[in-house]
Every structure is written in C-alpha cells, then in structure tokens.
Design a protein around this motif. Structure first.
Motif, PDB file in Angstrom:
ATOM      1  N   PRO A 142      71.794  57.876  49.053  1.00 23.25           N
ATOM      2  CA  PRO A 142      71.674  57.145  50.315  1.00 23.25           C
ATOM      3  C   PRO A 142      72.853  57.307  51.255  1.00 23.25           C
ATOM      4  CG  PRO A 142      72.245  55.655  48.524  1.00 23.25           C
ATOM      5  CD  PRO A 142      71.985  56.987  47.898  1.00 23.25           C
ATOM      6  N   ASP A 143      74.004  57.763  50.737  1.00 27.12           N
ATOM      7  CA  ASP A 143      75.182  57.952  51.598  1.00 27.12           C
ATOM      8  C   ASP A 143      75.158  59.370  52.152  1.00 27.12           C
ATOM      9  OD1 ASP A 143      77.666  58.259  52.791  1.00 27.12           O
ATOM     10  OD2 ASP A 143      78.741  57.149  51.247  1.00 27.12           O
ATOM     11  N   ALA A 144      74.590  59.510  53.361  1.00 28.02           N
ATOM     12  CA  ALA A 144      74.434  60.845  53.951  1.00 28.02           C
ATOM     13  C   ALA A 144      75.778  61.529  54.157  1.00 28.02           C
ATOM     14  CB  ALA A 144      73.683  60.738  55.282  1.00 28.02           C
ATOM     15  N   GLY A 145      76.789  60.762  54.527  1.00 27.36           N
ATOM     16  CA  GLY A 145      78.108  61.350  54.725  1.00 27.36           C
ATOM     17  C   GLY A 145      78.676  61.917  53.445  1.00 27.36           C
ATOM     18  N   LEU A 146      78.513  61.200  52.346  1.00 24.81           N
ATOM     19  CA  LEU A 146      79.016  61.682  51.055  1.00 24.81           C
ATOM     20  C   LEU A 146      78.205  62.875  50.567  1.00 24.81           C
ATOM     21  CD1 LEU A 146      80.996  61.373  48.775  1.00 24.81           C
ATOM     22  CD2 LEU A 146      79.518  59.632  47.751  1.00 24.81           C
ATOM     23  N   VAL A 147      76.907  62.890  50.860  1.00 24.29           N
ATOM     24  CA  VAL A 147      76.081  64.052  50.499  1.00 24.29           C
ATOM     25  C   VAL A 147      76.624  65.299  51.196  1.00 24.29           C
ATOM     26  CG1 VAL A 147      73.803  65.120  50.819  1.00 24.29           C
ATOM     27  CG2 VAL A 147      73.974  62.767  49.985  1.00 24.29           C
ATOM     28  N   ARG A 148      76.893  65.188  52.504  1.00 25.24           N
ATOM     29  CA  ARG A 148      77.433  66.341  53.242  1.00 25.24           C
ATOM     30  C   ARG A 148      78.796  66.749  52.699  1.00 25.24           C
ATOM     31  NH1 ARG A 148      74.755  63.645  57.447  1.00 25.24           N
ATOM     32  NH2 ARG A 148      76.579  62.381  57.939  1.00 25.24           N
ATOM     33  N   GLU A 149      79.639  65.766  52.438  1.00 23.75           N
ATOM     34  CA  GLU A 149      80.982  66.078  51.917  1.00 23.75           C
ATOM     35  C   GLU A 149      80.898  66.773  50.567  1.00 23.75           C
ATOM     36  OE1 GLU A 149      84.477  63.427  50.028  1.00 23.75           O
ATOM     37  OE2 GLU A 149      84.120  63.027  52.154  1.00 23.75           O
ATOM     38  N   THR A 150      79.995  66.327  49.715  1.00 24.48           N
ATOM     39  CA  THR A 150      79.825  66.945  48.396  1.00 24.48           C
ATOM     40  C   THR A 150      79.370  68.390  48.533  1.00 24.48           C
ATOM     41  OG1 THR A 150      79.293  64.790  47.406  1.00 24.48           O
ATOM     42  CG2 THR A 150      78.604  66.763  46.199  1.00 24.48           C
ATOM     43  N   GLY A 151      78.399  68.626  49.421  1.00 22.38           N
ATOM     44  CA  GLY A 151      77.955  69.994  49.662  1.00 22.38           C
ATOM     45  C   GLY A 151      79.082  70.880  50.167  1.00 22.38           C
ATOM     46  N   GLN A 152      79.876  70.361  51.091  1.00 19.31           N
ATOM     47  CA  GLN A 152      80.993  71.127  51.643  1.00 19.31           C
ATOM     48  C   GLN A 152      82.040  71.436  50.576  1.00 19.31           C
ATOM     49  OE1 GLN A 152      82.045  68.428  54.748  1.00 19.31           O
ATOM     50  NE2 GLN A 152      80.467  69.170  56.158  1.00 19.31           N
ATOM     51  N   ARG A 153      82.302  70.470  49.709  1.00 18.23           N
ATOM     52  CA  ARG A 153      83.289  70.706  48.655  1.00 18.23           C
ATOM     53  C   ARG A 153      82.812  71.778  47.674  1.00 18.23           C
ATOM     54  NH1 ARG A 153      85.767  65.364  46.036  1.00 18.23           N
ATOM     55  NH2 ARG A 153      86.863  67.021  44.920  1.00 18.23           N
ATOM     56  N   LEU A 154      81.539  71.761  47.368  1.00 18.21           N
ATOM     57  CA  LEU A 154      81.006  72.798  46.481  1.00 18.21           C
ATOM     58  C   LEU A 154      81.146  74.184  47.115  1.00 18.21           C
ATOM     59  CD1 LEU A 154      77.777  70.994  45.229  1.00 18.21           C
ATOM     60  CD2 LEU A 154      79.664  71.768  43.775  1.00 18.21           C
ATOM     61  N   ILE A 155      80.819  74.271  48.387  1.00 12.22           N
ATOM     62  CA  ILE A 155      80.909  75.556  49.084  1.00 12.22           C
ATOM     63  C   ILE A 155      82.349  76.049  49.131  1.00 12.22           C
ATOM     64  CG2 ILE A 155      80.632  76.676  51.338  1.00 12.22           C
ATOM     65  CD1 ILE A 155      78.159  74.818  51.695  1.00 12.22           C
ATOM     66  N   ARG A 156      83.280  75.137  49.421  1.00 12.40           N
ATOM     67  CA  ARG A 156      84.698  75.536  49.433  1.00 12.40           C
ATOM     68  C   ARG A 156      85.137  76.019  48.057  1.00 12.40           C
ATOM     69  NH1 ARG A 156      85.435  70.947  52.798  1.00 12.40           N
ATOM     70  NH2 ARG A 156      86.156  69.698  51.028  1.00 12.40           N
ATOM     71  N   HIS A 157      84.670  75.352  47.027  1.00  4.12           N
ATOM     72  CA  HIS A 157      85.054  75.751  45.670  1.00  4.12           C
ATOM     73  C   HIS A 157      84.515  77.139  45.335  1.00  4.12           C
ATOM     74  CE1 HIS A 157      85.874  75.473  41.342  1.00  4.12           C
ATOM     75  NE2 HIS A 157      84.655  75.992  41.182  1.00  4.12           N
ATOM     76  N   PHE A 158      83.244  77.370  45.606  1.00  3.62           N
ATOM     77  CA  PHE A 158      82.634  78.636  45.217  1.00  3.62           C
ATOM     78  C   PHE A 158      83.118  79.804  46.072  1.00  3.62           C
ATOM     79  CE2 PHE A 158      79.058  75.781  43.685  1.00  3.62           C
ATOM     80  CZ  PHE A 158      79.458  75.867  42.360  1.00  3.62           C
ATOM     81  N   SER A 159      83.606  79.551  47.256  1.00  2.72           N
ATOM     82  CA  SER A 159      84.087  80.641  48.100  1.00  2.72           C
ATOM     83  C   SER A 159      85.606  80.797  48.047  1.00  2.72           C
ATOM     84  CB  SER A 159      83.674  80.403  49.554  1.00  2.72           C
ATOM     85  OG  SER A 159      84.243  79.200  50.057  1.00  2.72           O
ATOM     86  N   ALA A 160      86.291  79.966  47.257  1.00  4.59           N
ATOM     87  CA  ALA A 160      87.761  79.945  47.269  1.00  4.59           C
ATOM     88  C   ALA A 160      88.377  81.236  46.773  1.00  4.59           C
ATOM     89  CB  ALA A 160      88.275  78.771  46.448  1.00  4.59           C
ATOM     90  N   ASP A 161      87.741  81.870  45.782  1.00  4.93           N
ATOM     91  CA  ASP A 161      88.337  83.085  45.221  1.00  4.93           C
ATOM     92  C   ASP A 161      88.445  84.189  46.262  1.00  4.93           C
ATOM     93  OD1 ASP A 161      88.606  81.861  42.792  1.00  4.93           O
ATOM     94  OD2 ASP A 161      86.708  82.646  41.986  1.00  4.93           O
TER      95      ASP A 161
END
Length: 340
Positions: free
Chosen positions: A28-47
């Motif tokens: 239900p927390d749309a802001g946290l959903v977006r933040e979680t998605g962004q964190r995953l993307i940053r993690h997977f593209s970090a290398d």
C-alpha cells in the motif's frame, strides 16, 4: 517458496541472495514500492552501470501486449551488461509471460512494482513460489521504522539533532516513504553547513504552516487567550485561509472536546483521555488540550458549539460577512473560556 516478511526486506535489499529472476515490490505504500524498485535496479547495475541495459515498461503497455516483457527479457544487451527490466504498475495480466521466464530468466533481473496484493493474487503467488523469485512487501512505516529511517539519514550526513527533533518529525511525516525521503533530503540540504537541526527549524521547514496557525486559533479560543487568538486569526486570514474552513474546523474541535469531556466526567483523567485519542493529538498540543478539558464543562461546550453552528449558518447565508461572523463567534467563545 520465498515469501519475505516486511521486516526482512531491508536486509534483503542490502544483500540480495540472487542476481537474476523476478523481483516483486508490492504493497500500500506506493512511495516505498518505488524506492524498493529503484534500490534493486541500483544494486543490479552497480557492477557496470554504464553497460547495464535498463528498460522501463508501464503496466498498461504490458497489459496491451504481454509478449513485450518476454521479448525485452530475452534480448541480449548491446554492450554485454546486465539486462534489467522494470515494470511499473504490474498486474496479474503478465502471469502467463512470467511463467515462461520463471525458471530461466536468462540472466535478466525483472523488477515489478505493484499495488497492494492479496496472498491469493496470481502475480504474488507466482513470484513467491518461484525459485528465482522474491516478493518484497512494502507497508507504511511504523513508529519504529520511521524513527530508524530518520536517525540513519541524519547519521549518514553527520547532522546533530536536538532531542525532540525525531519525535517531532515522526508526528509530521506521513505514511508515504517517497514523501518522507523528500522531506529528509530537504532537511539534510538545509543543515549541510551547520550540521545541526532544532525542532523549530524542522517545524519551519516541514510542517504545514496553515495547519499550525489553525491549531493556534483553536487552542487560543479554547484557553481564553484573546490576544493570541487575534494574532493567529490575522495571520490565517491574511494568508487567504477560508473563514468557513476555520468555522468548520472550530466546530469539529469543540465537538471533540465535548466528547472527551464526557470521558472525563465518566472518571478518566484528561491525560488518559488524550493518550487514548485516535487520531492522537500532536504532542506539542497535549498540555493545552488538557487545560481546555479541565476548563470547560459539558454545558459550556454545548453553548460554544451552538454559537459556532449559528455563525456557520450566517456565513453561508451572507458569504460577504463570513469573516465578521467568524471573528464574532471565536472571540465570544474565547471570552466565555476566560470566565470559566
């Protein structure tokens, strides 16, 4: 089967145990959903962020053509980097396509962002059951998680805060993580030079100033402070706050006081009544509200409420005189409070 609990999500984001597959951020927390998605993307593209291939799709696009997701997931990155597909507003319409990718995502990370999904929802059930799937629930911050977020944010920036800053922020901030982050970033930027924050600075920067001045109007009226009332009224009206809005808010305030007063008359202390109130009043108003509960009797509160209802009716019949009706009603109630 991998169904993460809400309190496990932060640990997972810090160190995901898989690097490919389907990752579903939902709740239900749309802001946290977006933040979680962004964190995953940053993690997977970090290398190798420069060669990573990140494709963002909207849920409506995928709903119209579910095969689009499979095509993007199977497409080889032009530069040989990590393939990341982000789907915003994902729904169960993509379940069939995901079934094809569930066991063999081909090295791609598929990051889905969705709303609040029930346990039986087909999309959530598929991801939770997948070996290469992780479902990450995103629920509104509790007092504990909000306190931790505030502390961690300021500690990271080496910003010292007064003892009451965290509790003040906790009461001001809402349940949307994205809004909370923006407010904290604003405070960090403000304190970047002095590396310190006071409660007054937090209220100045983050609080709804209109709401604060309205609280002052209500509490000054209820406590019989005519001079404070006049100053607060002038501030509100000069800021274009609608007189009818003020009348409506005052009516609610005195109706609430009367309900609380009933609990006091039944044997509760004013402090216990306020402690059990929902929504809970801002802590900065507690002592003033306790004073008002001790000051007013039920019959006096009934008289004040009747005066406000009459002023509201007058303001609606003659809108041009709404401000005069407001001032007359509040000042009369304020004077009544002073004689209690």
């Amino acid at each position: 089967m991998t169904a993460l609990k809400a309190h496990e999500v932060a640990r997972f984001l810090a160190r995901p145990d898989i690097s490919e597959g389907i990752f579903l951020a939902y709740g239900p927390d749309a802001g946290l959903v977006r933040e979680t998605g962004q964190r995953l993307i940053r993690h997977f593209s970090a290398d190798d962020p420069h060669s990573a291939s990140i494709v963002t799709l909207e849920g409506a696009e995928v709903d119209a053509d579910p095969s689009l997701l499979a095509v993007e997931a199977r497409t080889v990155s032009l530069f040989g980097g990590k393939r990341i597909i982000r789907v915003r507003g994902a729904t169960k319409s993509i379940v069939m396509t995901l079934t094809e990718l569930r066991d063999d995502p081909g090295g791609a990370a598929i990051v889905l962002e969705a709303g609040n999904l029930l346990p039986k929802d087909a999309l959530r059930a598929l991801v939770e059951a997948a070996k290469l799937g992780r479902a990450l629930p995103c629920y509104p911050d509790s007092d504990e998680t909000l306190n931790a977020l505030i502390r961690d944010t300021f500690a990271k920036e080496a910003i010292r805060v007064d003892a009451d800053v965290i509790s003040t922020l906790r009461d001001i901030l809402g349940n949307d993580r994205e809004i909370t982050r923006r407010e904290l970033e604003k405070l960090c930027l403000y304190a970047a030079t002095n590396k310190s924050l006071s409660r007054d600075e937090v209220l100045l920067l983050c609080a709804d100033n209109a709401a604060l001045v309205i609280d002052t109007i209500l509490d000054s009226t209820g406590a019989g402070h005519a001079e404070k009332l006049e100053l607060a009224l002038n501030r509100a009206l000069s800021s274009a706050v609608d007189p009818q809005r003020l009348l409506a808010t005052a009516t609610i305030h005195f109706a609430t006081l009367r309900r609380w007063r009933g609990e006091v008359d039944a044997g509760k202390s004013p402090r216990d009544v306020l402690a059990g109130a929902r929504p809970k009043p801002h802590f900065s108003r507690t002592s003033g509200l306790e004073q008002q509960l001790r000051l007013w009797s039920d019959s006096a509160l009934a008289s004040a409420s009747e005066r406000l209802l009459q002023a509201t009716a007058d303001s609606r019949r003659r809108p041009a005189l709404a401000e005069a009706s407001l001032r007359r009603a509040l000042l009369g109630i304020c004077m009544l409070a002073a004689t209690q």
